[in-house]
Design a protein around this motif. Structure first.
Motif, PDB file in Angstrom:
ATOM      1  N   VAL A   1       0.836  -1.204   0.000  1.00 29.30           N
ATOM      2  CA  VAL A   1       0.000   0.000   0.000  1.00 29.30           C
ATOM      3  C   VAL A   1       0.869   1.251   0.000  1.00 29.30           C
ATOM      4  O   VAL A   1       0.573   2.229  -0.706  1.00 29.30           O
ATOM      5  CB  VAL A   1      -0.947  -0.016   1.214  1.00 29.30           C
ATOM      6  CG1 VAL A   1      -1.624   1.341   1.396  1.00 29.30           C
ATOM      7  CG2 VAL A   1      -1.999  -1.111   1.058  1.00 29.30           C
TER       8      VAL A   1
ATOM      9  N   ILE B   1       2.148   1.772  -3.520  1.00 30.85           N
ATOM     10  CA  ILE B   1       1.065   2.227  -4.401  1.00 30.85           C
ATOM     11  C   ILE B   1       0.768   3.704  -4.160  1.00 30.85           C
ATOM     12  O   ILE B   1       0.693   4.502  -5.103  1.00 30.85           O
ATOM     13  CB  ILE B   1      -0.201   1.374  -4.174  1.00 30.85           C
ATOM     14  CG1 ILE B   1       0.043  -0.076  -4.607  1.00 30.85           C
ATOM     15  CG2 ILE B   1      -1.391   1.963  -4.934  1.00 30.85           C
ATOM     16  CD1 ILE B   1      -1.011  -1.057  -4.110  1.00 30.85           C
ATOM     17  N   GLU B   2       0.611   4.076  -2.895  1.00 23.75           N
ATOM     18  CA  GLU B   2       0.253   5.457  -2.567  1.00 23.75           C
ATOM     19  C   GLU B   2       1.363   6.434  -2.939  1.00 23.75           C
ATOM     20  O   GLU B   2       1.093   7.540  -3.426  1.00 23.75           O
ATOM     21  CB  GLU B   2      -0.084   5.565  -1.074  1.00 23.75           C
ATOM     22  CG  GLU B   2      -1.379   4.879  -0.678  1.00 23.75           C
ATOM     23  CD  GLU B   2      -2.591   5.483  -1.375  1.00 23.75           C
ATOM     24  OE1 GLU B   2      -2.602   6.709  -1.608  1.00 23.75           O
ATOM     25  OE2 GLU B   2      -3.520   4.721  -1.710  1.00 23.75           O
TER      26      GLU B   2
ATOM     27  N   LEU C   1      -1.380   0.547 -11.558  1.00 24.43           N
ATOM     28  CA  LEU C   1      -1.640   0.887 -10.159  1.00 24.43           C
ATOM     29  C   LEU C   1      -3.069   0.539  -9.757  1.00 24.43           C
ATOM     30  O   LEU C   1      -3.338   0.180  -8.602  1.00 24.43           O
ATOM     31  CB  LEU C   1      -1.350   2.365  -9.910  1.00 24.43           C
ATOM     32  CG  LEU C   1       0.130   2.754 -10.030  1.00 24.43           C
ATOM     33  CD1 LEU C   1       0.312   4.262  -9.952  1.00 24.43           C
ATOM     34  CD2 LEU C   1       0.948   2.069  -8.929  1.00 24.43           C
TER      35      LEU C   1
ATOM     36  N   ALA D   1      -3.935  -1.769  -6.638  1.00 21.82           N
ATOM     37  CA  ALA D   1      -4.845  -1.273  -5.609  1.00 21.82           C
ATOM     38  C   ALA D   1      -6.028  -2.229  -5.423  1.00 21.82           C
ATOM     39  O   ALA D   1      -6.497  -2.455  -4.297  1.00 21.82           O
ATOM     40  CB  ALA D   1      -5.341   0.129  -5.964  1.00 21.82           C
ATOM     41  N   THR D   2      -6.510  -2.797  -6.511  1.00 16.31           N
ATOM     42  CA  THR D   2      -7.619  -3.752  -6.426  1.00 16.31           C
ATOM     43  C   THR D   2      -7.191  -5.002  -5.664  1.00 16.31           C
ATOM     44  O   THR D   2      -7.915  -5.504  -4.795  1.00 16.31           O
ATOM     45  CB  THR D   2      -8.095  -4.136  -7.838  1.00 16.31           C
ATOM     46  OG1 THR D   2      -8.502  -2.957  -8.534  1.00 16.31           O
ATOM     47  CG2 THR D   2      -9.253  -5.119  -7.786  1.00 16.31           C
TER      48      THR D   2
ATOM     49  N   ALA E   1      -4.848  -5.209  -3.476  1.00 18.94           N
ATOM     50  CA  ALA E   1      -4.636  -4.847  -2.074  1.00 18.94           C
ATOM     51  C   ALA E   1      -5.960  -4.826  -1.306  1.00 18.94           C
ATOM     52  O   ALA E   1      -6.035  -5.305  -0.161  1.00 18.94           O
ATOM     53  CB  ALA E   1      -3.948  -3.489  -1.977  1.00 18.94           C
ATOM     54  N   GLU E   2      -6.990  -4.303  -1.928  1.00 19.42           N
ATOM     55  CA  GLU E   2      -8.299  -4.254  -1.266  1.00 19.42           C
ATOM     56  C   GLU E   2      -8.826  -5.666  -1.000  1.00 19.42           C
ATOM     57  O   GLU E   2      -9.344  -5.957   0.089  1.00 19.42           O
ATOM     58  CB  GLU E   2      -9.301  -3.480  -2.132  1.00 19.42           C
ATOM     59  CG  GLU E   2      -9.090  -1.978  -2.140  1.00 19.42           C
ATOM     60  CD  GLU E   2      -9.402  -1.348  -0.796  1.00 19.42           C
ATOM     61  OE1 GLU E   2     -10.257  -1.885  -0.055  1.00 19.42           O
ATOM     62  OE2 GLU E   2      -8.781  -0.326  -0.469  1.00 19.42           O
TER      63      GLU E   2
ATOM     64  N   ALA F   1       4.402  -4.419  -6.310  1.00 18.41           N
ATOM     65  CA  ALA F   1       4.151  -3.008  -6.015  1.00 18.41           C
ATOM     66  C   ALA F   1       5.443  -2.218  -5.919  1.00 18.41           C
ATOM     67  O   ALA F   1       5.523  -1.076  -6.400  1.00 18.41           O
ATOM     68  CB  ALA F   1       3.359  -2.887  -4.711  1.00 18.41           C
TER      69      ALA F   1
END
Length: 428
Positions: free
Chosen positions: A288, A291-292, A318, A322-323, A325-326, A369
């Motif tokens: 995360v 990604i951020e 990205l 992000a998907t 990671a969720e 990532a």
């Protein structure tokens, strides 16, 4: 169905943030301690002329941070209440580990050596669940006081994932009228031997190669005659505290083990299951962070007169990360919650596949990532002035340690097809 975190856990995350700001960040900034986290980090941490071991000043800084965390009541959060902790749940630890790792590199949480202001000490729960009353009376107080630090000796030069085929042997031998054991063998990656007082040495005491039963977990003094560090294994991410250790004609008194004779493999499984779910949460947090940071950089960087983030070639990779990671966050938290609903020893037989899913996917995700973050950031992302190369090099090992991802997938397959686990009766 309520996916909201318990309010007391949300409040505790805020408390940890305040503690980091008040106690840890000032310590990190003092006396050029930032050298351990900026582009100089690998050199600052590594004593290249002393077998590549951690520099004493680096370990002293970590020790001071842990002392402050312990004084504030954070370090032993996950320990059982009867051992002076707060009885932190697996779910709480997963959330905390993700939260701290998502902050990036810093003295608050440095996973290269499992340092954190909220300690990860799977030995404590393992000891509580498997030690006999006599073993607790003998070793419990020393273990809790930090006077007994145990390295973990399971892997061998010729055997890694195939631990039940280990060549290390212990046979009964009497000396001077005293019953005991004679231990011979070698172990790899016995992390922490430069500071360990003892080594947990898994050795075959009965049965045949491949049998789960017949393995005993011996507690060997690190300075016992016949214990020798053969070499320090330099790795992708330095410094190293991972040696190859030999045990030659090491004699041990009869009661020099934890748990039961011939049933020591359960201790190893306890250790890795706790580590795997927490490792997964940390890898998710680090992913995360990557990604951020990439999103922020893409919004700020303006090649050809427009933000880098305007390009779908930047957006879509990205989005994919992000998907993932969720989705992974939900699986980790559900699995950690399920672990809290059952007896600690039942996890291996009832939930091991879900723990493995979390672990292998999280460790793969963080590597992807970090690699994507380097690409988005361009040249500066490849440099050591950004933390992505460090994150990649550290987390890459998690795809091998605590069970390689192929072993994790094999475990998932065994549960899925009913070779073991809850579905075994279905396919009988």
């Amino acid at each position: 169905m309520d996916f909201a975190l318990p309010q007391d856990l949300v409040d505790y995350l805020a408390e940890l943030d305040r503690f980091i700001a008040a106690e840890i960040k000032p310590l990190e900034a003092a006396d050029d301690n930032i050298r351990f986290f900026d582009h100089r980090r690998e050199h600052a941490r590594t004593d290249w002329d002393n077998d590549g071991l951690p520099r004493p000043e680096w370990e002293a800084l970590l020790k001071e941070a842990r002392r402050r965390a312990d004084d504030a009541g954070h370090l032993r959060f996950a320990w059982p209440a009867e051992y002076g902790g707060k009885g932190g749940s697996n779910l709480a630890m997963a959330v905390i580990r993700e939260h701290l790792a998502a902050k990036g590199l810093g003295l608050h949480n440095d996973l290269q050596n499992e340092h954190s202001i909220v300690g990860n000490n799977p030995f404590i729960m393992m000891f509580r669940e498997f030690a006999t009353a006599e073993q607790d009376a003998r070793d419990g107080a020393k273990l809790l006081a930090g006077e007994m630090f145990t390295a973990f000796g399971l892997t061998e030069p010729n055997h890694g994932s195939d631990a039940t085929h280990m060549e290390t042997r212990a046979v009964r031998q009497e000396r001077d009228g005293q019953p005991g054991w004679l231990l011979n063998g070698e172990k790899m990656w016995t992390t922490g031997m430069h500071v360990a007082t003892h080594v947990m040495v898994f050795a075959r005491t009965a049965g045949a190669d491949g049998d789960a039963k017949g393995i005993t977990c011996f507690i060997v003094p690190a300075d016992a005659p016949g214990v020798k560090i053969e070499e320090w294994l330099w790795t992708f991410n330095m410094p190293t505290d991972h040696p190859r250790v030999s045990f030659t004609e090491v004699w041990l008194p009869e009661d020099s083990y934890w748990g039961e004779v011939d049933r020591g493999l359960g201790l190893g499984q306890s250790f890795v299951h706790q580590n795997r779910i927490r490792q997964a949460a940390s890898s998710l947090g680090a992913a995360v962070y990557c990604i951020e940071e990439s999103v922020r950089y893409a919004r700020e960087r303006k090649p050809f007169g427009k933000p880098l983030s305007d390009n779908q070639a930047i957006q879509w990779p990205l989005v994919e990360l992000a998907t993932q990671a969720e989705m992974l966050r939900l699986l980790i938290r559900k699995t950690a919650w399920q672990m809290d609903q059952m007896d600690h020893k039942a996890v291996a037989s009832q939930l091991s596949d879900k723990v493995s899913m979390c672990n292998y996917w999280a460790n793969r995700l963080v590597c992807e990532a970090a690699d994507r973050a380097m690409q988005v950031h361009g040249g500066i992302g490849y440099s050591r002035h950004k933390p992505f190369e460090h994150i990649y090099r550290h987390h890459r090992r998690y795809r091998i340690t605590e069970g390689a991802e192929e072993i994790q997938m094999r475990k998932v397959a065994a549960f899925l097809f009913g070779y073991m686990g809850p579905r075994k009766a279905e396919f009988a």
